[in-house]
Scaffold this motif. Sequence first.
Motif, PDB file in Angstrom:
ATOM      1  N   ASN A 102      -7.313  -6.344   4.022  1.00 58.43           N
ATOM      2  CA  ASN A 102      -6.764  -4.979   3.987  1.00 58.43           C
ATOM      3  C   ASN A 102      -6.107  -4.608   5.315  1.00 58.43           C
ATOM      4  N   ARG A 103      -6.214  -5.496   6.296  1.00 53.55           N
ATOM      5  CA  ARG A 103      -5.656  -5.223   7.626  1.00 53.55           C
ATOM      6  C   ARG A 103      -4.544  -6.203   7.983  1.00 53.55           C
ATOM      7  N   LEU A 104      -3.924  -6.781   6.993  1.00 53.68           N
ATOM      8  CA  LEU A 104      -2.873  -7.771   7.246  1.00 53.68           C
ATOM      9  C   LEU A 104      -1.714  -7.156   8.023  1.00 53.68           C
ATOM     10  N   GLU A 105      -1.117  -7.959   8.874  1.00 55.41           N
ATOM     11  CA  GLU A 105       0.024  -7.512   9.667  1.00 55.41           C
ATOM     12  C   GLU A 105       1.331  -7.935   9.003  1.00 55.41           C
ATOM     13  N   LEU A 135      -2.809   0.507   0.069  1.00 50.10           N
ATOM     14  CA  LEU A 135      -2.806   1.701   0.920  1.00 50.10           C
ATOM     15  C   LEU A 135      -3.157   1.346   2.362  1.00 50.10           C
ATOM     16  N   ASP A 136      -4.213   0.550   2.522  1.00 53.40           N
ATOM     17  CA  ASP A 136      -4.662   0.194   3.869  1.00 53.40           C
ATOM     18  C   ASP A 136      -3.594  -0.602   4.618  1.00 53.40           C
ATOM     19  N   ILE A 137      -2.994  -1.574   3.959  1.00 50.61           N
ATOM     20  CA  ILE A 137      -1.952  -2.388   4.588  1.00 50.61           C
ATOM     21  C   ILE A 137      -0.754  -1.522   4.958  1.00 50.61           C
ATOM     22  N   SER A 138      -0.381  -0.618   4.062  1.00 50.60           N
ATOM     23  CA  SER A 138       0.778   0.238   4.306  1.00 50.60           C
ATOM     24  C   SER A 138       0.551   1.150   5.505  1.00 50.60           C
ATOM     25  N   ARG A 140      -1.645   0.726   7.988  1.00 47.70           N
ATOM     26  CA  ARG A 140      -1.815  -0.052   9.218  1.00 47.70           C
ATOM     27  C   ARG A 140      -0.464  -0.423   9.833  1.00 47.70           C
ATOM     28  N   ASN A 141       0.515  -0.716   8.973  1.00 46.69           N
ATOM     29  CA  ASN A 141       1.810  -1.188   9.443  1.00 46.69           C
ATOM     30  C   ASN A 141       2.902  -0.117   9.439  1.00 46.69           C
ATOM     31  N   ASN A 142       2.525   1.134   9.105  1.00 48.94           N
ATOM     32  CA  ASN A 142       3.507   2.230   9.039  1.00 48.94           C
ATOM     33  C   ASN A 142       4.692   1.873   8.150  1.00 48.94           C
ATOM     34  N   LEU A 143       4.394   1.359   6.964  1.00 55.36           N
ATOM     35  CA  LEU A 143       5.456   0.955   6.050  1.00 55.36           C
ATOM     36  C   LEU A 143       6.021   2.189   5.339  1.00 55.36           C
ATOM     37  N   PRO A 144       7.332   2.355   5.333  1.00 51.53           N
ATOM     38  CA  PRO A 144       7.949   3.591   4.836  1.00 51.53           C
ATOM     39  C   PRO A 144       8.187   3.603   3.330  1.00 51.53           C
ATOM     40  N   TRP A 145       7.167   3.222   2.559  1.00 51.38           N
ATOM     41  CA  TRP A 145       7.341   3.172   1.110  1.00 51.38           C
ATOM     42  C   TRP A 145       7.630   4.554   0.518  1.00 51.38           C
ATOM     43  N   ASP A 146       8.339   4.552  -0.589  1.00 50.99           N
ATOM     44  CA  ASP A 146       8.513   5.780  -1.377  1.00 50.99           C
ATOM     45  C   ASP A 146       7.367   5.955  -2.369  1.00 50.99           C
ATOM     46  N   GLY A 147       6.638   4.917  -2.613  1.00 51.44           N
ATOM     47  CA  GLY A 147       5.497   4.957  -3.519  1.00 51.44           C
ATOM     48  C   GLY A 147       4.845   3.592  -3.532  1.00 51.44           C
ATOM     49  N   ILE A 148       3.812   3.429  -4.352  1.00 52.77           N
ATOM     50  CA  ILE A 148       3.101   2.158  -4.466  1.00 52.77           C
ATOM     51  C   ILE A 148       2.870   1.855  -5.935  1.00 52.77           C
ATOM     52  N   ILE A 149       3.179   0.610  -6.326  1.00 50.53           N
ATOM     53  CA  ILE A 149       2.844   0.149  -7.670  1.00 50.53           C
ATOM     54  C   ILE A 149       1.862  -1.008  -7.526  1.00 50.53           C
ATOM     55  N   SER A 150       0.668  -0.810  -8.035  1.00 52.09           N
ATOM     56  CA  SER A 150      -0.374  -1.829  -7.993  1.00 52.09           C
ATOM     57  C   SER A 150      -0.666  -2.326  -9.400  1.00 52.09           C
ATOM     58  N   ALA A 151      -1.038  -3.587  -9.493  1.00 52.52           N
ATOM     59  CA  ALA A 151      -1.466  -4.128 -10.782  1.00 52.52           C
ATOM     60  C   ALA A 151      -2.644  -3.349 -11.347  1.00 52.52           C
ATOM     61  N   ASP A 152      -3.363  -2.640 -10.463  1.00 54.02           N
ATOM     62  CA  ASP A 152      -4.451  -1.754 -10.899  1.00 54.02           C
ATOM     63  C   ASP A 152      -4.001  -0.822 -12.024  1.00 54.02           C
ATOM     64  N   PHE A 153      -2.766  -0.365 -11.929  1.00 52.56           N
ATOM     65  CA  PHE A 153      -2.276   0.646 -12.868  1.00 52.56           C
ATOM     66  C   PHE A 153      -2.230   0.117 -14.299  1.00 52.56           C
ATOM     67  N   PHE A 154      -2.017  -1.185 -14.441  1.00 53.39           N
ATOM     68  CA  PHE A 154      -1.750  -1.765 -15.762  1.00 53.39           C
ATOM     69  C   PHE A 154      -2.904  -2.605 -16.294  1.00 53.39           C
ATOM     70  N   LYS A 155      -3.927  -2.821 -15.447  1.00 52.75           N
ATOM     71  CA  LYS A 155      -5.094  -3.625 -15.820  1.00 52.75           C
ATOM     72  C   LYS A 155      -4.676  -5.029 -16.253  1.00 52.75           C
ATOM     73  N   LYS A 156      -3.679  -5.551 -15.571  1.00 55.19           N
ATOM     74  CA  LYS A 156      -3.218  -6.925 -15.767  1.00 55.19           C
ATOM     75  C   LYS A 156      -2.536  -7.330 -14.475  1.00 55.19           C
ATOM     76  N   ILE A 157      -2.141  -8.576 -14.342  1.00 55.38           N
ATOM     77  CA  ILE A 157      -1.557  -9.022 -13.089  1.00 55.38           C
ATOM     78  C   ILE A 157      -0.292  -9.842 -13.330  1.00 55.38           C
ATOM     79  N   LYS A 158       0.544  -9.897 -12.305  1.00 60.29           N
ATOM     80  CA  LYS A 158       1.707 -10.773 -12.329  1.00 60.29           C
ATOM     81  C   LYS A 158       1.247 -12.234 -12.268  1.00 60.29           C
ATOM     82  N   PRO A 159       1.929 -13.164 -12.936  1.00 59.52           N
ATOM     83  CA  PRO A 159       3.188 -12.996 -13.653  1.00 59.52           C
ATOM     84  C   PRO A 159       3.058 -12.754 -15.151  1.00 59.52           C
ATOM     85  N   ASP A 160       2.058 -11.996 -15.582  1.00 60.91           N
ATOM     86  CA  ASP A 160       2.010 -11.571 -16.986  1.00 60.91           C
ATOM     87  C   ASP A 160       3.377 -10.981 -17.329  1.00 60.91           C
TER      88      ASP A 160
END
Length: 239
Positions: A102-105, A135-138, A140-160
């Motif tokens: 969660n602390r990746l650079e 969230l933690d990675i973003s 930590r690195n001050n990433l200027p995202w407009d939003g976040i899409i996580s596989a959490d939202f869909f209860k499945k993972i890529k490359p489904d």
Amino acid sequence: MTKPTQALCFDVFGTVTDWYGSILKEAQSLPQTRQLNIPWDAFILKWRRDGYLASLKKIVAGEMDLMATAEINKRKLLELLQEYDIQGLSPGEIDHFNLSWNRLEAWEDVVAGLHQLKEDFLIMPFSNGDYRCLLDISKRNNLPWDGIISADFFKKIKPDPTIYKEAIDLLQMAPENVMMVACHAHDLNAAKKAGMKTAYVNRPLEFGGHDAADAVKAAYDIEATDFVDLARQLKETKL
């Protein structure tokens, strides 16, 4: 006529972040292991390949339930601590080490490149990492995202194949309006099949310079050396 790109979705582990270098730095800082000759190179590759990536394959195949990134990583970490006879870490220290994911650079080009891309596009991660991890990675690195899409939202993972369509629907866009940005062919190939535009960003040091098994690269809309190069090419091509 091809619809213009409006949103860029980014893979995070490898494309945005230097997970190998980040985890190596955290591992080498563990006080209990400084006098031990731990082959951290092999340790970290096993943690990633045989732990997280292998678990994702099982989840896609329906052989394993979806679970939080930290839980997947901790299961393998506990095995590795035994395998390499690493003792003396308290439960709290083990948890802290586990959450080093969660602390990746970010790679050096990422923040500058994202700020340039943000001028013309919506930008966001689209990752198998769970929401809290992203969230933690973003932060930590001050990433200027407009939003976040996580596989959490869909209860499945890529490359489904269905998860890309659901992410596109979440953005209320056509597939051609969305570009997937990754350093992994398997991710981009699946996104391309879903109708998304694709950008390959070369990260030769993702596995610390070691070869990584991946799908065969296809023809992508853009191949870039880093995010700054990606921003330049998008301005020139006006895809």
